[in-house]
Design a protein around this motif. Structure first.
Motif, PDB file in Angstrom:
ATOM      1  N   PRO A  74      43.764  32.735  46.127  1.00 15.87           N
ATOM      2  CA  PRO A  74      44.521  33.218  47.290  1.00 15.87           C
ATOM      3  C   PRO A  74      43.748  32.918  48.584  1.00 15.87           C
ATOM      4  CG  PRO A  74      44.542  34.855  45.539  1.00 15.87           C
ATOM      5  CD  PRO A  74      43.608  33.768  45.092  1.00 15.87           C
ATOM      6  N   THR A  75      44.476  32.682  49.673  1.00 18.17           N
ATOM      7  CA  THR A  75      43.848  32.137  50.885  1.00 18.17           C
ATOM      8  C   THR A  75      42.798  33.068  51.510  1.00 18.17           C
ATOM      9  OG1 THR A  75      45.713  32.983  52.137  1.00 18.17           O
ATOM     10  CG2 THR A  75      45.791  30.662  51.533  1.00 18.17           C
ATOM     11  N   SER A  76      42.790  34.321  51.130  1.00 13.31           N
ATOM     12  CA  SER A  76      41.793  35.240  51.705  1.00 13.31           C
ATOM     13  C   SER A  76      40.424  35.092  51.011  1.00 13.31           C
ATOM     14  CB  SER A  76      42.279  36.688  51.558  1.00 13.31           C
ATOM     15  OG  SER A  76      42.525  36.946  50.184  1.00 13.31           O
ATOM     16  N   THR A  77      40.357  34.305  49.921  1.00 11.98           N
ATOM     17  CA  THR A  77      39.110  34.164  49.157  1.00 11.98           C
ATOM     18  C   THR A  77      38.148  33.241  49.899  1.00 11.98           C
ATOM     19  OG1 THR A  77      40.463  34.333  47.174  1.00 11.98           O
ATOM     20  CG2 THR A  77      38.185  33.625  46.858  1.00 11.98           C
ATOM     21  N   PRO A 137      32.694  38.855  41.124  1.00 13.68           N
ATOM     22  CA  PRO A 137      33.613  39.647  40.305  1.00 13.68           C
ATOM     23  C   PRO A 137      34.808  40.205  41.092  1.00 13.68           C
ATOM     24  CG  PRO A 137      31.445  40.715  40.510  1.00 13.68           C
ATOM     25  CD  PRO A 137      31.332  39.393  41.173  1.00 13.68           C
ATOM     26  N   HIS A 138      34.693  40.253  42.420  1.00 11.53           N
ATOM     27  CA  HIS A 138      35.794  40.791  43.237  1.00 11.53           C
ATOM     28  C   HIS A 138      36.890  39.754  43.496  1.00 11.53           C
ATOM     29  CE1 HIS A 138      32.767  38.934  45.769  1.00 11.53           C
ATOM     30  NE2 HIS A 138      33.677  38.765  46.701  1.00 11.53           N
ATOM     31  N   TRP A 139      36.659  38.472  43.127  1.00 11.04           N
ATOM     32  CA  TRP A 139      37.682  37.452  43.382  1.00 11.04           C
ATOM     33  C   TRP A 139      38.845  37.627  42.406  1.00 11.04           C
ATOM     34  CZ3 TRP A 139      35.073  31.969  44.163  1.00 11.04           C
ATOM     35  CH2 TRP A 139      34.353  31.990  45.363  1.00 11.04           C
ATOM     36  N   PRO A 140      40.075  37.352  42.882  1.00 12.44           N
ATOM     37  CA  PRO A 140      41.218  37.352  41.954  1.00 12.44           C
ATOM     38  C   PRO A 140      41.196  36.070  41.108  1.00 12.44           C
ATOM     39  CG  PRO A 140      41.928  36.784  44.160  1.00 12.44           C
ATOM     40  CD  PRO A 140      40.454  37.069  44.265  1.00 12.44           C
ATOM     41  N   LYS A 141      42.160  35.922  40.224  1.00 15.37           N
ATOM     42  CA  LYS A 141      42.235  34.700  39.406  1.00 15.37           C
ATOM     43  C   LYS A 141      42.722  33.529  40.264  1.00 15.37           C
ATOM     44  CE  LYS A 141      42.806  35.612  34.590  1.00 15.37           C
ATOM     45  NZ  LYS A 141      43.546  35.269  33.401  1.00 15.37           N
ATOM     46  N   PRO A 142      42.230  32.314  39.988  1.00 14.03           N
ATOM     47  CA  PRO A 142      42.769  31.166  40.735  1.00 14.03           C
ATOM     48  C   PRO A 142      44.237  30.933  40.374  1.00 14.03           C
ATOM     49  CG  PRO A 142      41.220  30.437  39.047  1.00 14.03           C
ATOM     50  CD  PRO A 142      41.191  31.928  39.041  1.00 14.03           C
ATOM     51  N   GLU A 143      44.973  30.387  41.361  1.00 17.20           N
ATOM     52  CA  GLU A 143      46.418  30.184  41.142  1.00 17.20           C
ATOM     53  C   GLU A 143      46.703  28.822  40.512  1.00 17.20           C
ATOM     54  OE1 GLU A 143      47.396  30.668  45.244  1.00 17.20           O
ATOM     55  OE2 GLU A 143      47.441  32.853  45.110  1.00 17.20           O
TER      56      GLU A 143
END
Ligand code: FAD
Length: 212
Positions: A74-77, A137-143
């Motif tokens: 997500p673009t906020s990463t 660990p705080h990153w979401p899954k890649p799209e």
């Protein structure tokens, strides 16, 4: 300037460079700096007897792959800095492409050979994803993901490779070599390529002054 065109043959007359052949066009020139990768330089030189020794030396230089795994989050990463190195993992370098407007896109570079070159894209992405998740660990899954495997990314900087690296000057008058693989004393780097280009350009200038 001819952009996007391949040199298919060196034109040599009486041990003097006369130009290059492109597809459907002959381009005359008194001085040529051949700045192609070593595999292409070797192929272009091989048909010409005075250049065969150099071409044979270049055959001794091997290649190494580089694999780049692009993961779109997500673009906020974001990374806290433009590039992060990672030790003890398959992933070696993580570049935050957000710096170039590609927000959330991480380019993970893996230099050198290894079994990962045989893995399928899903396996490779999953491994890299897990490694990044351990660091962040705080990153979401890649799209989405995208992989580029460059099998001949760089020449192999192995022990004694310098024996086979050619100088800028060749056995043909007016033909010079440039590229990271030439005798610049550095491994396959941008800096080596630039140094080599400067060296060849200076040699051309000196040769022209000498003949004026
Ligand atoms: C994925 C990857 C990551 C890298 N990361 C780094 C890094 O972080 N730091 C670093 O210092 N180095 C890095 N490198 C290495 C660096 O890119 C090279 O050392 C450098 O680009 C070599 O420059 P060069 O001019 O010798 O050759 P190249 O950059 O390979 O240029 C050769 C040119 O010749 C052209 N060409 C090929 N055949 C023909 C033909 N027949 N006629 C006309 N033109 C032709 C090609 O299109 C190309 O433009 C990386 C390389 C790769 C592949």
């Amino acid at each position: 300037m001819r952009l996007g065109q391949r040199v298919i043959r060196l034109l040599i007359q009486s041990e003097q460079i006369a130009g290059v052949e492109l597809r459907g066009e002959l381009l005359p020139a008194e001085q040529i700096i051949l700045a192609t990768p070593h595999t292409i330089s070797r192929r272009l030189m091989k048909p010409h007897a005075p250049l065969r020794d150099t071409a044979r030396e270049l055959e001794q230089i091997g290649d190494r792959p580089i694999c780049t795994v692009y993961l779109q989050y997500p673009t906020s990463t974001r990374l806290h800095c433009p590039v992060v190195g990672s030790l003890g993992t398959l992933s070696q370098w993580v570049f935050d492409r957000g710096l170039y407007g590609q927000r959330g896109l991480m380019a993970v570079v893996i230099s050198g050979a290894g079994e990962h070159m045989q893995w399928n894209n899903e396996q490779l992405c999953e491994r890299v994803r897990q490694e990044l998740a351990a660091h962040f660990p705080h990153w979401p899954k890649p799209e989405t993901h995208h992989i580029i495997r460059e099998k001949r990314a760089t020449f192999a900087s192995i022990v004694n490779v310098n024996r086979h690296r050619p100088a800028a000057r060749t056995a043909i008058n007016g033909l010079w070599l440039a590229g990271d693989y030439t005798d610049v004393g550095l491994p396959a780097t941008l800096e080596g390529a630039v140094r080599s280009g400067i060296e060849s350009a200076q040699q051309v200038i000196r040769a022209r002054r000498h003949s004026a």
